[in-house]
Design a protein around this motif. Sequence first.
Motif, mmCIF file in Angstrom:
data_model
loop_
_atom_site.group_PDB
_atom_site.id
_atom_site.type_symbol
_atom_site.label_atom_id
_atom_site.label_comp_id
_atom_site.label_asym_id
_atom_site.label_seq_id
_atom_site.Cartn_x
_atom_site.Cartn_y
_atom_site.Cartn_z
ATOM 1 N N PRO A 96 0.822 -1.216 0.000
ATOM 2 C CA PRO A 96 0.000 0.000 0.000
ATOM 3 C C PRO A 96 0.857 1.268 0.000
ATOM 4 O O PRO A 96 0.762 2.109 0.897
ATOM 5 N N THR A 97 1.697 1.401 -1.017
ATOM 6 C CA THR A 97 2.635 2.528 -1.092
ATOM 7 C C THR A 97 2.646 3.119 -2.499
ATOM 8 O O THR A 97 2.275 2.450 -3.474
ATOM 9 N N SER A 98 3.110 4.349 -2.583
ATOM 10 C CA SER A 98 3.232 5.000 -3.890
ATOM 11 C C SER A 98 4.236 4.270 -4.775
ATOM 12 O O SER A 98 4.048 4.179 -5.995
ATOM 13 N N HIS A 115 -7.697 -0.917 -6.886
ATOM 14 C CA HIS A 115 -8.803 -1.679 -6.306
ATOM 15 C C HIS A 115 -8.317 -2.574 -5.164
ATOM 16 O O HIS A 115 -9.047 -2.774 -4.188
ATOM 17 N N THR A 116 -7.102 -3.090 -5.272
ATOM 18 C CA THR A 116 -6.549 -3.854 -4.154
ATOM 19 C C THR A 116 -6.403 -2.966 -2.928
ATOM 20 O O THR A 116 -6.745 -3.367 -1.804
ATOM 21 N N ASP A 121 -6.863 -2.280 2.152
ATOM 22 C CA ASP A 121 -6.204 -1.330 3.053
ATOM 23 C C ASP A 121 -7.155 -0.232 3.506
ATOM 24 O O ASP A 121 -7.108 0.193 4.658
ATOM 25 N N ARG A 122 -8.017 0.200 2.615
ATOM 26 C CA ARG A 122 -9.017 1.192 2.989
ATOM 27 C C ARG A 122 -10.325 0.549 3.440
ATOM 28 O O ARG A 122 -11.181 1.223 3.996
ATOM 29 N N PRO A 186 0.943 5.798 0.994
ATOM 30 C CA PRO A 186 0.190 5.606 -0.256
ATOM 31 C C PRO A 186 -0.055 6.933 -0.960
ATOM 32 O O PRO A 186 0.066 8.008 -0.359
ATOM 33 N N PRO A 187 -0.406 6.870 -2.229
ATOM 34 C CA PRO A 187 -0.792 8.101 -2.923
ATOM 35 C C PRO A 187 -2.170 8.566 -2.464
ATOM 36 O O PRO A 187 -2.956 7.779 -1.928
#
Length: 240
Positions: A96-98, A115-116, A121-122, A186-187
């Motif tokens: 879950p990172t840029s 979508h993942t 993560d969200r 994340p972005p």
Amino acid sequence: MNYENAGNVLPEQLLKEIKKYAAGKLLYIPLDNEKKAWGEVSGYRHFLVRRNQFILNKFVHGIGIRELATEFHLSEETIKRIVYSRKDTSKLDYHPTSKSAMKYLEAGMLEEWLHTYLLFDRCNKVFSDGLRLMYRYYLGPLIMPLSLFKRSSGPEDHMKWQIQQDVFEDKVKYWMNQIDSQAETPPLIVNFEKGRLELNCNNPLLEALKRSQVNEHPIIIWITDLPDHDRFLEEYAGYQ
């Protein structure tokens, strides 16, 4: 043989789909009784790569073989081959990172990363399902100045989505600690519509970045309409 501009021949939605695989390329479309051209085959292969990556991401996050088989209309044996295969070198790790989002972008699978992220993560299946209802354009991650963005949720009365003060501050503190420790983040996810940028996700992260005096950050932009897509490319060309 005469060549024609596809924009003058094909319906807009079909043209959008073709652009995903062959924008700017010269294509020959065979008659029904002709052998399929390689461009058509390779496009389908990329579709399978994207689908298989999403299946793998879901499996890694705890979705079972049987449930995946039902969702993707495949046999359980096919799902097992996809998730357990060690020969497929196109598979990507997800984080879950840029930086992870950028790797997916380079592989032509930014939408699968998004979508993942939203699902696991969200924990925002509603948002993910809504985006999948129709074709969207996805741009990014783009490094953009945070001065362009405002929060759409928070404890303030004027916010579009309300969140309790203590809950919001706890999330902001978490992200500030991550930023201070130079951990990967994340972005931000933003919608562009009718010339307006609206932050959809990670409002506490935006607040933490601004409090930490960070001036710019990776952004993923999603756009519904082609005119908005072209307008964004024109107005924000410097960030591409």
